[in-house]
Every structure is written in structure tokens, then in C-alpha cells.
Design a protein around this motif. Sequence first.
Motif, short mmCIF file in Angstrom:
data_model
loop_
_atom_site.label_atom_id
_atom_site.label_comp_id
_atom_site.label_asym_id
_atom_site.label_seq_id
_atom_site.Cartn_x
_atom_site.Cartn_y
_atom_site.Cartn_z
N SER A 1 0.69 -1.38 -0.01
CA SER A 1 -0.06 0.19 0.14
C SER A 1 0.73 1.27 -0.05
CB SER A 1 -0.96 -0.15 1.35
OG SER A 1 -1.88 -0.84 1.12
N SER B 1 0.68 3.89 -3.08
CA SER B 1 0.10 5.24 -2.82
C SER B 1 1.52 6.24 -3.13
CB SER B 1 0.00 5.46 -1.21
OG SER B 1 0.10 4.62 -0.46
N VAL C 1 -9.12 9.16 -5.35
CA VAL C 1 -9.87 8.33 -4.82
C VAL C 1 -9.01 7.06 -4.40
CG1 VAL C 1 -11.93 6.75 -4.62
CG2 VAL C 1 -12.28 9.23 -5.52
N LEU C 2 -8.41 6.54 -5.64
CA LEU C 2 -7.68 5.46 -5.21
C LEU C 2 -6.46 5.83 -4.03
CD1 LEU C 2 -7.18 3.61 -8.66
CD2 LEU C 2 -7.86 2.52 -6.63
N VAL D 1 -7.94 5.45 -0.53
CA VAL D 1 -8.11 4.07 -0.31
C VAL D 1 -6.76 3.48 0.16
CG1 VAL D 1 -8.62 1.77 -1.27
CG2 VAL D 1 -10.40 3.73 -1.85
N THR E 1 -5.93 4.68 3.42
CA THR E 1 -6.68 4.12 4.46
C THR E 1 -6.27 2.88 4.93
OG1 THR E 1 -8.73 5.63 3.75
CG2 THR E 1 -9.09 3.57 5.11
#
Length: 64
Positions: free
Chosen positions: A9, A13, A44-45, A48, A51
Motif C-alpha cells: 500500500s 500510494s 480516490v484510489l 483508499v 486508509t
Amino acid sequence: MKKILFYISIIISLILLINILRIITYDLDRLTDYGFGYLVGKTVLFLVFLTLIVLTKKYVIKKR
């Protein structure tokens, strides 16, 4: 498994952040409606995956 998800992630990101910043700095004045949709989708990705980083961070730090 959560440790792998955490590091993947982070990598995704960072790639998305670089892509978003590149679009904003160089191509913002040339964007069409579809381009703005593409930019919003990337954002938005990015959110996500941020998060996912926050949710898995406590497990990675706790294991150390």
C-alpha cells in the motif's frame, strides 16, 4: 499478511501521489471532463490506499 499489505500500500500510494502531482503541475490547464474524472479516480484510489496504510499500521508497529 498485514505486513505485506502495508508495504504494498505504501508503494502504490507513492506511485499514485507522484502521478497525481504530475497531472496537477503539468497538465491541469489542458484537462477535459474525462481528464478531471481520471484525476478524481486517481485521488480516490490514493485515499483508499492511505486508509489501508492507516488500518494496517497498528499491526505492523505492534509486531515489532
